[in-house]
Design a protein around this motif. Structure first.
Motif, PDB file in Angstrom:
ATOM      1  N   ALA A 138       0.836  -1.209   0.000  1.00 47.12           N
ATOM      2  CA  ALA A 138       0.000   0.000   0.000  1.00 47.12           C
ATOM      3  C   ALA A 138       0.869   1.257   0.000  1.00 47.12           C
ATOM      4  N   LEU A 139       1.957   1.243   0.768  1.00 46.74           N
ATOM      5  CA  LEU A 139       2.878   2.383   0.778  1.00 46.74           C
ATOM      6  C   LEU A 139       3.465   2.614  -0.607  1.00 46.74           C
ATOM      7  N   ILE A 140       3.900   1.531  -1.248  1.00 44.75           N
ATOM      8  CA  ILE A 140       4.485   1.630  -2.587  1.00 44.75           C
ATOM      9  C   ILE A 140       3.450   2.140  -3.589  1.00 44.75           C
ATOM     10  N   ALA A 141       2.233   1.631  -3.492  1.00 41.03           N
ATOM     11  CA  ALA A 141       1.160   2.081  -4.391  1.00 41.03           C
ATOM     12  C   ALA A 141       0.865   3.559  -4.190  1.00 41.03           C
ATOM     13  N   ASN A 142       1.187   4.066  -3.014  1.00 43.07           N
ATOM     14  CA  ASN A 142       0.944   5.467  -2.684  1.00 43.07           C
ATOM     15  C   ASN A 142       2.141   6.358  -2.973  1.00 43.07           C
ATOM     16  N   GLY A 143       3.199   5.789  -3.587  1.00 44.09           N
ATOM     17  CA  GLY A 143       4.341   6.592  -3.991  1.00 44.09           C
ATOM     18  C   GLY A 143       5.583   6.444  -3.142  1.00 44.09           C
ATOM     19  N   PHE A 144       5.553   5.619  -2.097  1.00 41.86           N
ATOM     20  CA  PHE A 144       6.736   5.385  -1.271  1.00 41.86           C
ATOM     21  C   PHE A 144       7.655   4.449  -2.043  1.00 41.86           C
ATOM     22  N   TRP A 145       8.910   4.864  -2.257  1.00 42.26           N
ATOM     23  CA  TRP A 145       9.826   4.078  -3.067  1.00 42.26           C
ATOM     24  C   TRP A 145      10.665   3.165  -2.189  1.00 42.26           C
ATOM     25  N   VAL A 146      10.715   1.887  -2.578  1.00 42.23           N
ATOM     26  CA  VAL A 146      11.545   0.908  -1.883  1.00 42.23           C
ATOM     27  C   VAL A 146      12.301   0.114  -2.939  1.00 42.23           C
ATOM     28  N   HIS A 147      13.613   0.042  -2.807  1.00 38.78           N
ATOM     29  CA  HIS A 147      14.436  -0.757  -3.722  1.00 38.78           C
ATOM     30  C   HIS A 147      13.996  -2.222  -3.625  1.00 38.78           C
ATOM     31  N   GLY A 148      14.027  -2.920  -4.733  1.00 39.05           N
ATOM     32  CA  GLY A 148      13.580  -4.312  -4.783  1.00 39.05           C
ATOM     33  C   GLY A 148      14.266  -5.206  -3.766  1.00 39.05           C
ATOM     34  N   GLU A 149      15.580  -5.034  -3.595  1.00 34.52           N
ATOM     35  CA  GLU A 149      16.311  -5.857  -2.628  1.00 34.52           C
ATOM     36  C   GLU A 149      15.865  -5.556  -1.197  1.00 34.52           C
ATOM     37  N   LEU A 150      15.623  -4.295  -0.895  1.00 34.55           N
ATOM     38  CA  LEU A 150      15.173  -3.916   0.442  1.00 34.55           C
ATOM     39  C   LEU A 150      13.749  -4.428   0.697  1.00 34.55           C
ATOM     40  N   TYR A 151      12.930  -4.397  -0.339  1.00 36.73           N
ATOM     41  CA  TYR A 151      11.571  -4.949  -0.235  1.00 36.73           C
ATOM     42  C   TYR A 151      11.654  -6.429   0.146  1.00 36.73           C
ATOM     43  N   ALA A 152      12.475  -7.175  -0.585  1.00 33.64           N
ATOM     44  CA  ALA A 152      12.625  -8.609  -0.317  1.00 33.64           C
ATOM     45  C   ALA A 152      13.216  -8.858   1.069  1.00 33.64           C
ATOM     46  N   GLU A 153      14.209  -8.069   1.446  1.00 33.74           N
ATOM     47  CA  GLU A 153      14.826  -8.229   2.764  1.00 33.74           C
ATOM     48  C   GLU A 153      13.824  -7.932   3.888  1.00 33.74           C
ATOM     49  N   THR A 154      13.010  -6.904   3.697  1.00 27.37           N
ATOM     50  CA  THR A 154      12.002  -6.553   4.706  1.00 27.37           C
ATOM     51  C   THR A 154      11.013  -7.683   4.883  1.00 27.37           C
ATOM     52  N   LEU A 155      10.549  -8.240   3.779  1.00 25.62           N
ATOM     53  CA  LEU A 155       9.592  -9.355   3.870  1.00 25.62           C
ATOM     54  C   LEU A 155      10.254 -10.593   4.478  1.00 25.62           C
ATOM     55  N   SER A 156      11.532 -10.807   4.178  1.00 22.40           N
ATOM     56  CA  SER A 156      12.251 -11.924   4.764  1.00 22.40           C
ATOM     57  C   SER A 156      12.374 -11.741   6.288  1.00 22.40           C
ATOM     58  N   LEU A 157      12.706 -10.541   6.730  1.00 22.16           N
ATOM     59  CA  LEU A 157      12.804 -10.264   8.158  1.00 22.16           C
ATOM     60  C   LEU A 157      11.446 -10.415   8.856  1.00 22.16           C
TER      61      LEU A 157
END
Length: 160
Positions: A138-157
Motif C-alpha cells: 500500500a505504501l508503494i502504491a501510494n508513492g513510497f519508493w523501496v528498492h527491490g532488494e530492500l523490499y525482499a529483505e524486509t519481507l524476509s525479516l
C-alpha cells in the motif's frame, strides 16, 4: 519512551490509514514545528494534516539549539534538521526518519534511527499488525519508493 518523528513516517502511514501504528508502538510521538508546518502545507484534505490537527498523542515542540540547527539546515531540509536537533535536545530514545542523508547525520550524532520499514517490522514483532506485505504494498502504491532488494529483505525479516 521519547520518540521524535520527521514528516515522512507520519505522512506515509496517514496516507494508507495506518497512523495508529505509531500510537500503538510509541504511545506519543513528538514533532518539531518545522515538521508540523510541512504536514500542514501538504494540503487541507491530506490525512496527515487532519491527524496532526486532531490527535493528542502527536505533540509539537520547538527547537531551541540554533547552534546545532544551522549546520544541519545547510545540508538537510528544515524538517529533518529540526527533527534531529529536537531528538538530541530531548535525549530521544528513537528518531523516526526515512531520508538517507538525514539518517546518516542522526546516526553520526549518536541517535537511534528507525525508518518506515523498521516501524512496520517492529509493529509485526510487537503484534500491532499481523502482516507487513499488504502495508508495504500500500505504501508503494501510494508513492513510497523501496528498492527491490530492500523490499525482499524486509519481507524476509518479517518472515513473509
Amino acid at each position: 519512551m521519547i520518540v521524535v518523528s520527521d514528516t515522512s513516517p507520519i505522512s506515509n502511514l496517514a496516507a494508507i490509514g495506518q497512523l495508529v501504528i505509531l500510537q500503538q508502538l510509541y504511545s506519543e510521538v513528538i514533532v518539531p514545528t518545522a515538521v508540523h508546518q510541512e504536514l500542514l502545507n501538504s494540503g487541507s484534505e491530506d490525512l496527515a494534516v487532519l491527524a496532526i490537527q486532531t490527535l493528542d498523542w502527536i505533540q509539537i515542540r520547538s527547537v531551541n539549539n540554533a547552534a546545532l540547527l544551522q549546520p544541519l539546515q545547510a545540508i538537510l531540509d528544515v524538517g529533518e534538521a529540526e527533527a534531529i536537533v529536537l531528538a538530541i535536545e530531548l535525549t530521544a530514545d528513537r528518531l523516526l526518519m526515512n531520508e538517507r542523508r538525514g539518517r546518516q547525520q542522526a546516526i553520526q550524532a549518536g541517535l537511534k534511527v528507525t525508518g518506515l520499514l523498521g516501524i512496520l517490522l517492529a509493529a509485526k514483532q510487537q503484534k500491532v499488525v499481523t502482516t507487513v506485505k499488504p502495508l508495504l504494498d500500500a505504501l508503494i502504491a501510494n508513492g513510497f519508493w523501496v528498492h527491490g532488494e530492500l523490499y525482499a529483505e524486509t519481507l524476509s525479516l518479517a518472515r513473509e
